[in-house]
Design an enzyme around this catalytic site. Structure first.
Site, PDB file in Angstrom:
ATOM      1  N   CYS A 142       0.948  -1.350  -0.170  1.00 22.84           N
ATOM      2  CA  CYS A 142      -0.044  -0.082  -0.073  1.00 22.84           C
ATOM      3  C   CYS A 142       0.895   1.331  -0.038  1.00 22.84           C
ATOM      4  CB  CYS A 142      -1.165   0.101   1.297  1.00 22.84           C
ATOM      5  SG  CYS A 142      -2.175   1.280   0.978  1.00 22.84           S
ATOM      6  N   HIS A 235      -4.186  -4.673   0.402  1.00 23.99           N
ATOM      7  CA  HIS A 235      -4.097  -4.939   1.674  1.00 23.99           C
ATOM      8  C   HIS A 235      -4.635  -6.554   1.654  1.00 23.99           C
ATOM      9  CE1 HIS A 235      -2.477  -1.705   3.959  1.00 23.99           C
ATOM     10  NE2 HIS A 235      -3.387  -0.799   3.472  1.00 23.99           N
ATOM     11  N   GLU A 237      -3.287  -8.545   3.367  1.00 24.46           N
ATOM     12  CA  GLU A 237      -3.273  -9.155   4.898  1.00 24.46           C
ATOM     13  C   GLU A 237      -4.452  -8.783   5.926  1.00 24.46           C
ATOM     14  OE1 GLU A 237      -1.763  -4.810   5.266  1.00 24.46           O
ATOM     15  OE2 GLU A 237      -1.968  -6.716   3.588  1.00 24.46           O
ATOM     16  N   ARG A 249     -14.658   3.920  12.434  1.00 28.15           N
ATOM     17  CA  ARG A 249     -13.726   5.155  13.080  1.00 28.15           C
ATOM     18  C   ARG A 249     -14.177   6.292  12.311  1.00 28.15           C
ATOM     19  NH1 ARG A 249      -8.091   4.250  10.840  1.00 28.15           N
ATOM     20  NH2 ARG A 249      -9.350   5.274   8.973  1.00 28.15           N
TER      21      ARG A 249
END
Length: 305
Positions: A142, A235, A237, A249
């Protein structure tokens, strides 16, 4: 074979509970084998989550991996206990005289800033320059990928009109590359970013090959011909709930954020998210460790050039 991590690292308990084979330092000392030395330069604010996610993927191969956690020397993380950082992390100055079979440079929540304004940019440049002579294969994720492309090849990131946020379908463009060996015709990858890399900028660099892309999310994977440098814009992972944490958030802070695409069933955020990228993530990291690290790294790690 397992991943070798410190006995008391929080990831040890998490991965053991998931029935993932973890070898503590104590047990690893009794094995007559050279484990792969992998440095993880963790720039993410939630360091424990990130180290656990990547340790999970690196452990899913027949290879023994010894993970060295590395953090910035000048940036003090706000979301990770100081005791954790002191116990498990090293600075670049601690490892600069060592060689590594592989290194991972993570993303960071600074992508909307010019690279030169990032607090630890000069430090990261030192690490990336050092990696060319001390690391056999470097895996950039990223913002880490954007930073690597900018530092090594002068390719700058470009702002997006709105955040690229969700799980997107991708296709392999270069089937001959071993990084995507065994992948399906279409595979899913999470993305969470405000900027992108333009295809035309990458195509101007002869040293780089585009490996995989998405019609909506753009280029996903690039590498040099020999795989010494690999750049992943997504991403893979991420855990099942990582995007949800980011979504909630931003929503609670009143920031402009849409429901992550292709994440909740029918885009209904009252339902549990569906994980559609886990098998591809495991295969991606297994292929990297096998074909670009283990199969080609020298047995004497000191001879890496």
């Amino acid at each position: 074979m397992p991943i070798r991590i410190p006995n008391e690292l929080p990831a040890t308990q998490t991965l053991t509970e998931e029935n993932i084979f973890v070898m503590t330092e104590t047990r690893a000392m009794t094995q007559d084998i050279r484990p792969l030395q992998i440095a993880l330069v963790n720039l993410m604010p939630t360091k424990i989550d990130t180290e656990t996610q990547l340790a999970r993927l690196l452990s899913n191969t027949p290879l023994q991996v010894e993970l060295e956690l590395v953090c910035s020397e000048i940036h003090i993380p706000k979301n990770t206990p100081k005791e954790h950082m002191l116990a498990f992390y090293k600075h670049f100055s601690d490892i600069k005289d060592r060689n590594f079979d592989g290194m991972i440079i993570t993303g960071a929540p600074v992508e909307q800033m010019p690279f030169e304004e990032v607090e630890y940019w000069d430090e990261l440049c030192q690490i990336m320059e050092w990696s060319k002579t001390h690391v056999h294969s470097t895996f950039h994720i990223c913002w880490g990928a954007q930073a690597g492309l900018y530092y090594h090849y002068g390719i700058n990131k470009v702002p997006l009109p709105e955040k690229m946020f969700g799980i997107f379908p991708h296709v392999v463009e270069r089937r001959s590359n071993m990084l995507f060996r065994g992948f399906d015709d279409v595979f899913m990858v999470p993305h969470s970013r405000h900027t992108t890399i333009r295809r035309e900028d990458v195509e101007k660099v002869p040293a780089l090959k585009i490996l995989a892309s998405s019609p909506e999310a753009g280029i996903c994977a690039m590498s040099t011909e020999n795989g010494r440098q690999i750049f992943i814009t997504g991403h893979s992972e991420y855990d099942a709930r990582t995007l949800e944490k980011e979504y909630l958030r931003d929503k609670s802070l009143g920031l402009p954020i849409s429901v992550p695409k292709n994440y909740y069933p029918n885009d209904d955020d009252t339902q549990p998210p569906r994980v559609t990228w886990r098998s591809c993530a495991n295969l991606l990291y297994s292929n990297w460790l096998n074909y670009f690290v283990y199969q080609t790294t020298p047995y004497d790690i000191k001879t890496i050039q």
